[in-house]
Motif scaffolding. Structure first.
Motif, PDB file in Angstrom:
ATOM      1  N   ASP A 117      26.063  22.224  38.059  1.00 48.86           N
ATOM      2  CA  ASP A 117      25.870  22.186  39.500  1.00 48.86           C
ATOM      3  C   ASP A 117      27.181  22.462  40.225  1.00 48.86           C
ATOM      4  OD1 ASP A 117      23.221  21.495  39.086  1.00 48.86           O
ATOM      5  OD2 ASP A 117      23.617  19.345  39.212  1.00 48.86           O
ATOM      6  N   THR A 118      27.084  23.116  41.361  1.00 49.05           N
ATOM      7  CA  THR A 118      28.247  23.405  42.199  1.00 49.05           C
ATOM      8  C   THR A 118      27.900  23.088  43.646  1.00 49.05           C
ATOM      9  OG1 THR A 118      28.927  25.211  40.725  1.00 49.05           O
ATOM     10  CG2 THR A 118      29.907  25.166  42.919  1.00 49.05           C
ATOM     11  N   VAL A 119      28.801  22.363  44.317  1.00 46.60           N
ATOM     12  CA  VAL A 119      28.617  22.029  45.724  1.00 46.60           C
ATOM     13  C   VAL A 119      29.833  22.543  46.493  1.00 46.60           C
ATOM     14  CG1 VAL A 119      28.352  20.186  47.420  1.00 46.60           C
ATOM     15  CG2 VAL A 119      27.262  19.982  45.171  1.00 46.60           C
ATOM     16  N   GLY A 120      29.580  23.198  47.597  1.00 45.04           N
ATOM     17  CA  GLY A 120      30.670  23.698  48.427  1.00 45.04           C
ATOM     18  C   GLY A 120      30.131  24.611  49.507  1.00 45.04           C
ATOM     19  N   VAL A 121      31.027  25.320  50.167  1.00 45.38           N
ATOM     20  CA  VAL A 121      30.631  26.243  51.237  1.00 45.38           C
ATOM     21  C   VAL A 121      30.367  27.620  50.644  1.00 45.38           C
ATOM     22  CG1 VAL A 121      31.369  27.389  53.351  1.00 45.38           C
ATOM     23  CG2 VAL A 121      31.919  24.975  52.984  1.00 45.38           C
TER      24      VAL A 121
END
Length: 352
Positions: A39-43
Motif C-alpha cells: 500500500d502507498t499513501v500520499g499525494v
C-alpha cells in the motif's frame, strides 16, 4: 481500500484526481509467499503514460504502473497532530522564514525571492507560497534570471507532508530539470516542557559575540551572514562558556515571534558531548521565550541527524512537515550539491 458491492477491491481514482491525497494498493513481484501487495499513501502528483507518481509525506516519490493497481481511493488530508501546538504549514513557513531574513527580497506575485550573498539556502531561495501571478514557466524563468543577476544559484524551497504543502510544485520542478539537493524536517512542540529543564551557567545575549562565533561551525562570516544571524523579531544567543581561553562548550540561537520560539545553531564542543549541554542551552532560551509570551516551539533537523532527532523527540518535539530545496541545474546529471547551504554536517545536536 474501496470494496465493490460484489466484495472485490476497486480502483476509484483517475487522472482527474492529480493533486489529491490517495491510498492505493498494488501488486508486487519477487516477494515472499503471501506478500503479494503493498500500500502507498500520499499525494497523486502525476498520471501519465500508464504510470502514477505518488509523493509521500517525506517527499519520497513512488512510481506505480497502473496495470499493477488493485485498489485505490481518494482519502482525507493527513490528520492534524494530536500532540503539541496546532499549526498550519503556511503559518510555520512564514514564521521560519522570518527567523532567517535575507538582506534583499522581491515579490513575484505571492512568491518571495530572497538573497543574502549565499549564506544559507533559507535566505537564498524562493518561498513559493501562493500564486506567482504568471504562468509557472515564466515564473521559473524570472527566478533563474533574478538569481543569475546576483551570481547565485537558483533555489526554490518547497514542502511536503502537510495540508497546503507543495507536492505538485515539486513534481513540476523535477519535470523541468530542477534537482532536489536537500531534505530536512520542521518539528514542533510545546515550549513549557523545554523551559522546565535545568539551565545552569548559560549566558544570554542579543548579539553573537566573538566567543559565540568561535563555536559556530561557519567560520569567517561576512557582514551579510552576521546580519542574517541577527535577523528576526526577537533574537537571542546562548553560550555555555568553555575553559579559559577556549571557545564555548555549547551555543544556541532562538528567535521569538509571537507564540513561536524557533531554535537553531545548537552546537556542542565534541569534548563536551553527552553532558546534556544541548538541552541546557535550549532550556535557557526557552525560558526567555516564555517570558516574552511564546508558548510553542519549532526547529529544523536533517533526516540523517539521528542524534538530534533522538534529542528533540525526547523533549516532546515531532515532525510537522518535510521541506526541500530544489536547485536549477541545466544539466541535471552535473548536480553535485556542493553549493553553500547552511545544512553542513557536524554537531549531532545542530538544529539546521
Amino acid at each position: 481500500m474501496e470494496i465493490s458491492a460484489s466484495g472485490g477491491l476497486e480502483v476509484r481514482i483517475t487522472g482527474a484526481d492529480v493533486g489529491k491525497r490517495v491510498s492505493v494498493r498494488r501488486m508486487i513481484d519477487d516477494v515472499a509467499e503471501g506478500e503479494k501487495f503493498t500500500d502507498t499513501v500520499g499525494v497523486l502528483t502525476s498520471w501519465d503514460n500508464g504510470v502514477l507518481q505518488i509523493t509521500r509525506r517525506t517527499g519520497e516519490r513512488v512510481q506505480i504502473a497502473e496495470s499493477l493497481l488493485v485498489a485505490g481511493k481518494v482519502v482525507p488530508s493527513a490528520p492534524a497532530r494530536r500532540r503539541g501546538p496546532a499549526a498550519s504549514y503556511e503559518e510555520l513557513a512564514r514564521v521560519s522564514a522570518r527567523a532567517w531574513r535575507p538582506v534583499e527580497s522581491e515579490r513575484l506575485g505571492e512568491w518571495e525571492l530572497r538573497a543574502a550573498s549565499g549564506f544559507t539556502r533559507r535566505a537564498n531561495s524562493v518561498l513559493p507560497i501562493g500564486d506567482p501571478g504568471v504562468p509557472l514557466d515564466e515564473a521559473l524563468t524570472r527566478v533563474r534570471d533574478w538569481y543569475a543577476a546576483r551570481d547565485l544559484p537558483a533555489y526554490i524551497q518547497t514542502a511536503t507532508g502537510a495540508e497546503g504543502t507543495q507536492e505538485l510544485l515539486c513534481a513540476e520542478l523535477e519535470a523541468r530539470g530542477w534537482v532536489r539537493e536537500v531534505t530536512a524536517e520542521l518539528w514542533i512542540g510545546s515550549l513549557a516542557p523545554v523551559g522546565d529543564r535545568e539551565a545552569p551557567g548559560v549566558v544570554l545575549s542579543r548579539e553573537a559575540d566573538d566567543a559565540w562565533l568561535d563555536r559556530y561551525q561557519r567560520k569567517g562570516l561576512s557582514d551579510v551572514a552576521l546580519k542574517v544571524l541577527g535577523s528576526g523579531p526577537s533574537v537571542w544567543f546562548a553560550t555555555v562558556p568553555g575553559a579559559e581561553g577556549e571557545p564555548p562548550a555549547a551555543i544556541g540561537r532562538c528567535v521569538v515571534d509571537g507564540r513561536w520560539a524557533g531554535f537553531a545553531a545548537v552546537e556542542v564542543d565534541p569534548a563536551h558531548r553527552r553532558q546534556g549541554l544541548a538541552t541546557t542551552v535550549m532550556a535557557a532560551l526557552a525560558r526567555r521565550a516564555l517570558d516574552e509570551g511564546a508558548s510553542a516551539a519549532w526547529l529544523q533537523v536533517e533526516e540523517e541527524n539521528a542524534g538530534a532527532r533522538a534529542l528533540y523527540a525526547g523533549m516532546g518535539f515531532g515532525a510537522h512537515h518535510a521541506y526541500h530545496h530544489y536547485r536549477w541545474v541545466p544539466d541535471a546529471g552535473a548536480a553535485s550539491g556542493t553549493a553553500d547551504g547552511g545544512f553542513g554536517a557536524g554537531d549531532p545536536y545542530r538544529s539546521v
